[in-house]
Motif scaffolding. Structure first.
Motif, PDB file in Angstrom:
ATOM      1  N   ARG A  67       0.540   9.776  -4.050  1.00  0.00           N
ATOM      2  CA  ARG A  67      -0.373  10.019  -2.924  1.00  0.00           C
ATOM      3  C   ARG A  67       0.391   9.994  -1.599  1.00  0.00           C
ATOM      4  O   ARG A  67       1.549   9.583  -1.550  1.00  0.00           O
ATOM      5  CB  ARG A  67      -1.480   8.954  -2.921  1.00  0.00           C
ATOM      6  N   ARG A  68      -0.275  10.414  -0.538  1.00  0.00           N
ATOM      7  CA  ARG A  68       0.344  10.427   0.782  1.00  0.00           C
ATOM      8  C   ARG A  68      -0.343   9.419   1.707  1.00  0.00           C
ATOM      9  O   ARG A  68      -1.534   9.109   1.536  1.00  0.00           O
ATOM     10  CB  ARG A  68       0.250  11.833   1.400  1.00  0.00           C
ATOM     11  N   VAL A  69       0.423   8.960   2.700  1.00  0.00           N
ATOM     12  CA  VAL A  69      -0.098   8.021   3.705  1.00  0.00           C
ATOM     13  C   VAL A  69       0.246   8.563   5.077  1.00  0.00           C
ATOM     14  O   VAL A  69       1.406   8.877   5.341  1.00  0.00           O
ATOM     15  CB  VAL A  69       0.566   6.627   3.569  1.00  0.00           C
TER      16      VAL A  69
ATOM     17  N   GLN B 132       0.827  -1.211   0.000  1.00  0.00           N
ATOM     18  CA  GLN B 132       0.000   0.000   0.000  1.00  0.00           C
ATOM     19  C   GLN B 132       0.863   1.264   0.000  1.00  0.00           C
ATOM     20  O   GLN B 132       0.524   2.261  -0.640  1.00  0.00           O
ATOM     21  CB  GLN B 132      -0.947  -0.019   1.204  1.00  0.00           C
ATOM     22  N   VAL B 133       1.992   1.210   0.709  1.00  0.00           N
ATOM     23  CA  VAL B 133       2.880   2.376   0.723  1.00  0.00           C
ATOM     24  C   VAL B 133       3.498   2.560  -0.673  1.00  0.00           C
ATOM     25  O   VAL B 133       3.563   3.680  -1.202  1.00  0.00           O
ATOM     26  CB  VAL B 133       3.985   2.215   1.792  1.00  0.00           C
ATOM     27  N   LYS B 134       3.901   1.465  -1.292  1.00  0.00           N
ATOM     28  CA  LYS B 134       4.511   1.561  -2.628  1.00  0.00           C
ATOM     29  C   LYS B 134       3.506   2.127  -3.631  1.00  0.00           C
ATOM     30  O   LYS B 134       3.829   3.006  -4.434  1.00  0.00           O
ATOM     31  CB  LYS B 134       5.016   0.188  -3.070  1.00  0.00           C
ATOM     32  N   GLN B 135       2.267   1.630  -3.533  1.00  0.00           N
ATOM     33  CA  GLN B 135       1.236   2.139  -4.447  1.00  0.00           C
ATOM     34  C   GLN B 135       1.035   3.639  -4.253  1.00  0.00           C
ATOM     35  O   GLN B 135       0.898   4.391  -5.218  1.00  0.00           O
ATOM     36  CB  GLN B 135      -0.102   1.425  -4.198  1.00  0.00           C
ATOM     37  N   ALA B 136       1.033   4.053  -2.985  1.00  0.00           N
ATOM     38  CA  ALA B 136       0.847   5.486  -2.696  1.00  0.00           C
ATOM     39  C   ALA B 136       1.990   6.289  -3.319  1.00  0.00           C
ATOM     40  O   ALA B 136       1.761   7.295  -3.996  1.00  0.00           O
ATOM     41  CB  ALA B 136       0.787   5.714  -1.189  1.00  0.00           C
ATOM     42  N   GLY B 137       3.223   5.812  -3.102  1.00  0.00           N
ATOM     43  CA  GLY B 137       4.390   6.529  -3.630  1.00  0.00           C
ATOM     44  C   GLY B 137       4.348   6.599  -5.154  1.00  0.00           C
ATOM     45  O   GLY B 137       4.583   7.654  -5.746  1.00  0.00           O
ATOM     46  N   ASP B 138       4.011   5.473  -5.778  1.00  0.00           N
ATOM     47  CA  ASP B 138       4.007   5.419  -7.253  1.00  0.00           C
ATOM     48  C   ASP B 138       2.940   6.325  -7.855  1.00  0.00           C
ATOM     49  O   ASP B 138       3.083   6.790  -8.982  1.00  0.00           O
ATOM     50  CB  ASP B 138       3.780   3.972  -7.730  1.00  0.00           C
TER      51      ASP B 138
ATOM     52  N   LEU C 150      15.036   8.845   3.228  1.00  0.00           N
ATOM     53  CA  LEU C 150      14.016   7.787   3.311  1.00  0.00           C
ATOM     54  C   LEU C 150      12.693   8.174   2.663  1.00  0.00           C
ATOM     55  O   LEU C 150      11.936   7.308   2.218  1.00  0.00           O
ATOM     56  CB  LEU C 150      13.761   7.405   4.784  1.00  0.00           C
ATOM     57  N   ASP C 151      12.385   9.454   2.653  1.00  0.00           N
ATOM     58  CA  ASP C 151      11.091   9.870   2.079  1.00  0.00           C
ATOM     59  C   ASP C 151      11.268  11.121   1.220  1.00  0.00           C
ATOM     60  O   ASP C 151      10.711  12.184   1.526  1.00  0.00           O
ATOM     61  CB  ASP C 151      10.068  10.125   3.199  1.00  0.00           C
ATOM     62  N   PRO C 152      12.025  10.982   0.119  1.00  0.00           N
ATOM     63  CA  PRO C 152      12.318  12.179  -0.679  1.00  0.00           C
ATOM     64  C   PRO C 152      11.072  12.798  -1.288  1.00  0.00           C
ATOM     65  O   PRO C 152      11.029  14.001  -1.508  1.00  0.00           O
ATOM     66  CB  PRO C 152      13.269  11.660  -1.773  1.00  0.00           C
ATOM     67  N   ARG C 153      10.045  11.969  -1.533  1.00  0.00           N
ATOM     68  CA  ARG C 153       8.834  12.523  -2.177  1.00  0.00           C
ATOM     69  C   ARG C 153       7.753  12.890  -1.167  1.00  0.00           C
ATOM     70  O   ARG C 153       6.643  13.232  -1.532  1.00  0.00           O
ATOM     71  CB  ARG C 153       8.302  11.520  -3.210  1.00  0.00           C
ATOM     72  N   ARG C 154       8.056  12.767   0.101  1.00  0.00           N
ATOM     73  CA  ARG C 154       7.139  13.184   1.189  1.00  0.00           C
ATOM     74  C   ARG C 154       5.809  12.437   1.174  1.00  0.00           C
ATOM     75  O   ARG C 154       4.745  13.035   1.335  1.00  0.00           O
ATOM     76  CB  ARG C 154       6.879  14.701   1.148  1.00  0.00           C
ATOM     77  N   VAL C 155       5.934  11.117   1.004  1.00  0.00           N
ATOM     78  CA  VAL C 155       4.733  10.267   1.062  1.00  0.00           C
ATOM     79  C   VAL C 155       4.081  10.372   2.440  1.00  0.00           C
ATOM     80  O   VAL C 155       2.858  10.310   2.583  1.00  0.00           O
ATOM     81  CB  VAL C 155       5.122   8.794   0.757  1.00  0.00           C
ATOM     82  N   PHE C 156       4.923  10.555   3.497  1.00  0.00           N
ATOM     83  CA  PHE C 156       4.407  10.480   4.869  1.00  0.00           C
ATOM     84  C   PHE C 156       4.132  11.847   5.491  1.00  0.00           C
ATOM     85  O   PHE C 156       3.901  11.939   6.691  1.00  0.00           O
ATOM     86  CB  PHE C 156       5.388   9.702   5.751  1.00  0.00           C
ATOM     87  N   THR C 157       4.198  12.878   4.705  1.00  0.00           N
ATOM     88  CA  THR C 157       4.049  14.195   5.336  1.00  0.00           C
ATOM     89  C   THR C 157       2.575  14.564   5.547  1.00  0.00           C
ATOM     90  O   THR C 157       1.662  13.936   4.996  1.00  0.00           O
ATOM     91  CB  THR C 157       4.764  15.297   4.531  1.00  0.00           C
ATOM     92  N   ASN C 158       2.366  15.544   6.371  1.00  0.00           N
ATOM     93  CA  ASN C 158       1.064  16.210   6.505  1.00  0.00           C
ATOM     94  C   ASN C 158       1.366  17.660   6.890  1.00  0.00           C
ATOM     95  O   ASN C 158       2.538  18.059   6.961  1.00  0.00           O
ATOM     96  CB  ASN C 158       0.143  15.489   7.516  1.00  0.00           C
ATOM     97  N   GLU C 159       0.325  18.420   7.156  1.00  0.00           N
ATOM     98  CA  GLU C 159       0.537  19.841   7.403  1.00  0.00           C
ATOM     99  C   GLU C 159       1.429  20.079   8.635  1.00  0.00           C
ATOM    100  O   GLU C 159       2.296  20.943   8.641  1.00  0.00           O
ATOM    101  CB  GLU C 159      -0.832  20.490   7.613  1.00  0.00           C
ATOM    102  N   TYR C 160       1.210  19.269   9.680  1.00  0.00           N
ATOM    103  CA  TYR C 160       1.997  19.437  10.908  1.00  0.00           C
ATOM    104  C   TYR C 160       3.489  19.192  10.635  1.00  0.00           C
ATOM    105  O   TYR C 160       4.357  19.958  11.055  1.00  0.00           O
ATOM    106  CB  TYR C 160       1.489  18.470  11.979  1.00  0.00           C
ATOM    107  N   LEU C 161       3.762  18.094   9.919  1.00  0.00           N
ATOM    108  CA  LEU C 161       5.168  17.761   9.667  1.00  0.00           C
ATOM    109  C   LEU C 161       5.828  18.794   8.766  1.00  0.00           C
ATOM    110  O   LEU C 161       7.010  19.106   8.931  1.00  0.00           O
ATOM    111  CB  LEU C 161       5.283  16.353   9.071  1.00  0.00           C
ATOM    112  N   THR C 162       5.065  19.337   7.839  1.00  0.00           N
ATOM    113  CA  THR C 162       5.619  20.392   6.991  1.00  0.00           C
ATOM    114  C   THR C 162       5.954  21.614   7.849  1.00  0.00           C
ATOM    115  O   THR C 162       6.975  22.263   7.658  1.00  0.00           O
ATOM    116  CB  THR C 162       4.612  20.761   5.875  1.00  0.00           C
TER     117      THR C 162
END
Ligand SMILES: Cc1cc2nc3c(=O)[nH]c(=O)nc-3n(C[C@H](O)[C@H](O)[C@H](O)COP(=O)(O)OP(=O)(O)OC[C@H]3O[C@@H](n4cnc5c(N)ncnc54)[C@H](O)[C@@H]3O)c2cc1C
Length: 432
Positions: A44-46, A35-41, A415-427
């Motif tokens: 999308r974000r998770v 599911q994470v790979k699909q999101a990255g490809d 580990l997350d160059p495309r920011r799959v795991f980000t959200n507003e708080y982390l930004t």
């Protein structure tokens, strides 16, 4: 904007954060990876959510929300090293450890959090010989943004980052914790004045294993709690006294007092005076996790600031002034705890002895001017806000507080160059 079909609304425990997002509920590590790979490809974000016990928007998903509660099993017990799946709650962990005559060396106030959620925000208890729960992590397995399943140990250069990663580095699927033989605590609680509590701290903190206190706003009174390891569990709390103090007075009566204070704010100083005077002493023994954790049913919002331990008196003096100047009353007591240093890069206690000062307000009561004023006091002292509790800092202001901040960002870029795991708080707190 159209709402996706499988989207669901979510709120956190404190009811101050909510979101609507697509839901993912993987049942295995391989499913997480897929599911994470699909999101990255697909760009999308998770966002993984644990038990939703953070007050900040750290767990708010704006695209896909992943629940890992099905990954909640014990994997292995190897002496003091216990490996569990990351979605296990701390209460389930405590049960598993007790069955194996083991325990966590220290815990916070409650046990509802997931292991991964607690570790990822720097959840901590009190005790100068202890640091955040992340410091108990011996190794962990994480699915990173490209869908790879990676194991990190003390030998991995990324280890000081991934142990407390704010959910920004990947989906943790397994955690190995260094536990200790099960132990009994003698809890000694007594009402005292604030000056007396402050005067005794230098003696009690090194002498007792876990020291903390609560201070009631508009009074000079509070409750001191000292927990010490003992051999014999010979003074158990009676069921009635446990129910009376921890359930009836701390939840049922406190709920009534808080709603009266919210409806008639002018009564708060008098109510706090009565509450502080009604405190009584008690002393009992119990298994460690039962002494550390209690149920918290009265809802509140919270900020918690870590400062170098020596700065505590200055912060408490400033809070007295803040109470006088606020346009509203503060009802919840201020909680103060102490921890020792660790080497985890984003740990609040990184490299120093800490005092934690927690400010609370009853659900629905105003809090922002109070929390902002406390932050204005703690920031110049080098203070570090709890990642899971309300604060207003951003990456630029947090960088000087954490000597290894940029090293953490480098690991995030790797580990997350495309920011799959980000959200507003982390930004906000880490930058884009
Ligand atoms: C009543 C109450 C009492 C509390 N007492 C204490 C206390 O005594 N001491 C203390 O320090 N804190 C305390 N907290 C704060 C709480 O411990 C933290 O906010 C903790 O992070 C909550 O865990 P959670 O499982 O609810 O995680 P969530 O709040 O759901 O998530 C927190 C972060 O962890 C990430 N995360 C969750 N699971 C994973 C995973 N599998 N992989 C990667 N990232 C993940 C999320 O993405 C998010 O970034 C308390 C909170 C409440 C509401």
């Amino acid at each position: 904007m159209t709402t996706p079909v499988n989207s669901r609304r979510w709120t956190n425990w404190g009811l101050n954060q909510e979101s609507v997002a697509d839901v993912l509920t993987p049942g295995s590590v391989d499913e997480v990876a897929t599911q994470v790979k699909q999101a990255g490809d697909s760009g999308r974000r998770v966002k993984v959510v644990g038990s939703g016990h953070s007050f900040t928007s750290i767990a708010v998903a704006d695209d896909q929300r992943m629940y890992v509660h099905r990954l909640n099993h014990l994997i292995s017990v190897d002496g003091p090293l216990v490996t569990v799946q990351a979605g296990m709650t701390l209460s389930a962990l405590n049960r598993v450890l007790a069955e194996n005559d083991l325990a966590m060396p220290n815990l916070g106030d409650i046990d509802a959090q997931t292991v991964a959620g607690a570790v990822s925000t720097g959840t901590h208890g009190t005790g100068i010989g202890h640091a955040t729960l992340a410091s108990c992590v011996e190794s962990l397995t994480m699915v990173t943004a490209d869908g790879t399943i990676r194991r990190y140990t003390a030998a991995s250069p990324e280890f000081p980052a991934v142990r407390l990663g704010l959910g920004a580095l990947g989906v943790i699927v397994e955690v190995t914790l260094r536990c200790v033989p099960a132990f009994t605590l003698l809890a000694e609680e007594r009402p005292m004045t604030l000056p007396d509590m402050l005067a005794g701290l230098d003696e009690w903190i090194p002498q007792d294993d876990h020291v903390e206190f609560f201070w009631y706003p508009y009074t000079d009174r509070g409750q001191l709690k000292r927990n010490r390891r003992v051999e014999l569990d010979d003074r158990p709390l009676s069921r009635f006294r446990g129910w009376l103090d921890d359930e009836f007075l701390s939840n049922t009566v406190w709920q009534g007092v808080c709603s009266l204070g919210r409806r008639v704010p002018g009564t708060v100083p008098a109510l706090n005076g009565i509450a502080a005077r009604a405190l009584s002493a008690r002393s009992y023994t119990g298994r460690s996790h039962e002494v550390f954790c209690t149920s918290r049913r009265v809802k509140f919002t919270e900020m918690e600031y870590e400062v170098p331990r020596a700065a505590l008196p200055e912060v408490l003096a400033a809070i007295t002034r803040i109470f006088e100047e606020l346009p509203f009353r503060v009802q919840f007591p201020v909680e103060v705890r102490f921890t020792g240093p660790d080497d985890v890069w984003l740990s609040h206690g990184h490299g120093r002895e800490s005092a934690y000062i927690a400010a609370h307000q009853y659900l629905g009561a105003p809090y922002e001017p109070y929390f902002r004023a406390l932050e204005a006091v703690c920031t110049p002292l080098g203070g570090r806000p709890h990642w899971g509790k309300l604060h207003y800092r951003d990456a630029e202001s947090l960088r000087p507080a954490y000597p290894r901040f940029d090293d953490f960002l480098a690991v995030r870029n790797e580990l997350d160059p495309r920011r799959v795991f980000t959200n507003e708080y982390l930004t906000r707190v880490l930058g884009s």
